[in-house]
Write a protein that holds these residues in place. Sequence first.
Motif, PDB file in Angstrom:
ATOM      1  N   UNK A 189      88.675  75.321  30.582  1.00 41.40           N
ATOM      2  CA  UNK A 189      87.863  76.467  30.178  1.00 41.40           C
ATOM      3  C   UNK A 189      87.548  76.364  28.683  1.00 41.40           C
ATOM      4  N   UNK A 190      86.242  76.327  28.306  1.00 46.30           N
ATOM      5  CA  UNK A 190      85.889  76.340  26.878  1.00 46.30           C
ATOM      6  C   UNK A 190      86.090  77.740  26.291  1.00 46.30           C
ATOM      7  N   UNK A 191      86.707  77.793  25.124  1.00 48.34           N
ATOM      8  CA  UNK A 191      87.017  79.054  24.468  1.00 48.34           C
ATOM      9  C   UNK A 191      86.008  79.334  23.340  1.00 48.34           C
ATOM     10  N   UNK A 192      85.907  80.583  22.904  1.00 49.69           N
ATOM     11  CA  UNK A 192      84.940  80.948  21.848  1.00 49.69           C
ATOM     12  C   UNK A 192      85.148  80.168  20.554  1.00 49.69           C
ATOM     13  N   UNK A 193      86.379  79.767  20.250  1.00 51.80           N
ATOM     14  CA  UNK A 193      86.620  79.054  18.995  1.00 51.80           C
ATOM     15  C   UNK A 193      86.296  77.567  19.090  1.00 51.80           C
ATOM     16  N   UNK A 194      85.706  77.120  20.219  1.00 50.30           N
ATOM     17  CA  UNK A 194      85.308  75.728  20.382  1.00 50.30           C
ATOM     18  C   UNK A 194      86.350  74.853  21.047  1.00 50.30           C
ATOM     19  N   UNK A 195      87.553  75.366  21.255  1.00 52.44           N
ATOM     20  CA  UNK A 195      88.602  74.590  21.918  1.00 52.44           C
ATOM     21  C   UNK A 195      88.487  74.729  23.429  1.00 52.44           C
ATOM     22  N   UNK A 196      89.242  73.900  24.145  1.00 55.44           N
ATOM     23  CA  UNK A 196      89.266  73.930  25.608  1.00 55.44           C
ATOM     24  C   UNK A 196      90.707  74.084  26.069  1.00 55.44           C
ATOM     25  N   UNK A 197      90.913  75.032  26.989  1.00 56.35           N
ATOM     26  CA  UNK A 197      92.253  75.292  27.496  1.00 56.35           C
ATOM     27  C   UNK A 197      92.278  75.128  29.010  1.00 56.35           C
ATOM     28  N   UNK A 198      93.418  74.677  29.513  1.00 60.39           N
ATOM     29  CA  UNK A 198      93.614  74.530  30.954  1.00 60.39           C
ATOM     30  C   UNK A 198      94.170  75.845  31.491  1.00 60.39           C
ATOM     31  N   UNK A 199      93.309  76.589  32.228  1.00 60.83           N
ATOM     32  CA  UNK A 199      93.684  77.910  32.714  1.00 60.83           C
ATOM     33  C   UNK A 199      93.517  77.977  34.227  1.00 60.83           C
ATOM     34  N   UNK A 200      94.351  78.796  34.855  1.00 55.61           N
ATOM     35  CA  UNK A 200      94.291  78.988  36.304  1.00 55.61           C
ATOM     36  C   UNK A 200      93.398  80.179  36.614  1.00 55.61           C
ATOM     37  N   UNK A 201      92.462  79.978  37.534  1.00 53.34           N
ATOM     38  CA  UNK A 201      91.523  81.032  37.916  1.00 53.34           C
ATOM     39  C   UNK A 201      92.195  81.952  38.934  1.00 53.34           C
ATOM     40  N   UNK A 202      92.354  83.249  38.559  1.00 58.57           N
ATOM     41  CA  UNK A 202      93.011  84.189  39.473  1.00 58.57           C
ATOM     42  C   UNK A 202      92.031  85.209  40.038  1.00 58.57           C
ATOM     43  N   UNK A 203      90.920  85.504  39.321  1.00 56.32           N
ATOM     44  CA  UNK A 203      89.915  86.447  39.817  1.00 56.32           C
ATOM     45  C   UNK A 203      88.532  85.900  39.497  1.00 56.32           C
ATOM     46  N   UNK A 204      87.952  85.133  40.414  1.00 59.19           N
ATOM     47  CA  UNK A 204      86.614  84.587  40.149  1.00 59.19           C
ATOM     48  C   UNK A 204      85.547  85.674  40.195  1.00 59.19           C
ATOM     49  N   UNK A 205      84.553  85.551  39.339  1.00 61.98           N
ATOM     50  CA  UNK A 205      83.433  86.483  39.304  1.00 61.98           C
ATOM     51  C   UNK A 205      82.132  85.737  39.083  1.00 61.98           C
ATOM     52  N   UNK A 206      81.013  86.475  39.184  1.00 56.85           N
ATOM     53  CA  UNK A 206      79.722  85.817  39.020  1.00 56.85           C
ATOM     54  C   UNK A 206      79.442  85.475  37.561  1.00 56.85           C
ATOM     55  N   UNK A 207      79.580  86.430  36.655  1.00 60.13           N
ATOM     56  CA  UNK A 207      79.282  86.227  35.245  1.00 60.13           C
ATOM     57  C   UNK A 207      80.528  86.232  34.363  1.00 60.13           C
ATOM     58  N   UNK A 208      81.624  86.758  34.858  1.00 64.28           N
ATOM     59  CA  UNK A 208      82.888  86.745  34.120  1.00 64.28           C
ATOM     60  C   UNK A 208      84.037  86.630  35.113  1.00 64.28           C
ATOM     61  N   UNK A 209      85.105  85.980  34.674  1.00 60.35           N
ATOM     62  CA  UNK A 209      86.257  85.737  35.552  1.00 60.35           C
ATOM     63  C   UNK A 209      87.537  85.963  34.764  1.00 60.35           C
ATOM     64  N   UNK A 210      88.633  86.052  35.517  1.00 61.13           N
ATOM     65  CA  UNK A 210      89.940  86.288  34.906  1.00 61.13           C
ATOM     66  C   UNK A 210      90.806  85.060  35.159  1.00 61.13           C
TER      67      UNK A 210
END
Length: 354
Positions: A80-101
């Motif tokens: 997952x690309x983050x706002x500060x330009x870094x990339x983190x490995x995150x687990x998708x728990x609530x998928x959404x169309x335009x935003x997810x958790x």
Amino acid sequence: MTTTQPTENALRRRRRGTLLTLCTTLGALLLAAVFLMPLGYGIATSLKDKDGVSDPDTGVLPVSALTFDYEGETHDVYAVPMPDGSTRDLALIEPGRESSVFIDPDDPEAGPIEWDGRWRTLDRVTGLDPQWGNFTEAWNTISFLRLTGWTLMYALVTMAFTVASSAWVAYGFARFRFPGRGLLFGLLMATILLPPAVTLVPKYAVFLQMGWVGTYLPLIVPQLFANAFNVFLLRQYFLTIPRELEEAARIDGAGPIRTFLRVIVPQSIPALTAVSLFHFFYAWNDFFEPLLYLAGNRDIVPIGVGLSYFSGVYNSEPHLILAASLLALALPVAIFLAAQRVFVQGIVVTGVDK
């Protein structure tokens, strides 16, 4: 006392020798790497799952998509690309169309992380995930112990018969003089040039009439009558043994049989070990004759034929086929490594400069 420094020419020769040694070693390592590449690919493929084998994007190594268990459910991990330009490995728990958790697998206590964007555009995170269970599944499916037992019986019994008979014949050609010895030895060596396909049908017809088809007798009994290749190797080695040893044994009252067992055999451990290894590996890998003579009795086939049956049933799962093949390869490799020491010791303990 003064010491002389090496001359410039000596230093150059030493450097050239060192460079040549390094180049030779590097070339040998590269050649060994090329030779072992198929084996490495087979090992890597045997550790993949079925999806990993069929997916061309997974590469050579056994990798699979990472998951993370959170609150009793399994979730996929994405880069997952983050706002500060870094990339983190995150687990998708609530998928959404335009935003997810998402949740951080390394720090789940930090709580959910909201991310704006389409999660379907993200790449799954993969990592090494060897499937060791492939070997267990292949072991149980192929009845590996039963196949190994029959293969060991076939290899060891025929090895003992062919080494004993070939050694007796080779000793006769190497030490005894009799009319027609050269002609008989030439005829024996000529059988090496005879293609096996020429004698296949007559042999099968004879064994069929004798009622031996479906048993190991057609595979074992012929080994009682020596092998031309083994006779040649052993005869050449017997000729290098000094006759003085046999003469000393004869003076002590030993006959030809006792001389052979007490003098020739102990002096011939390296040759006998080599011949034994050659035949053992041949019998272990033998496929066509066991397939032909044991076709009506699948319960007693050796491992080569058993692997062919296994490949026919699991032809869509190459990872299991390769796992079974590696299991079949393990014992011959172990025996070869152990026999190497016996081979070297046999050369040392002969006590005769050949």
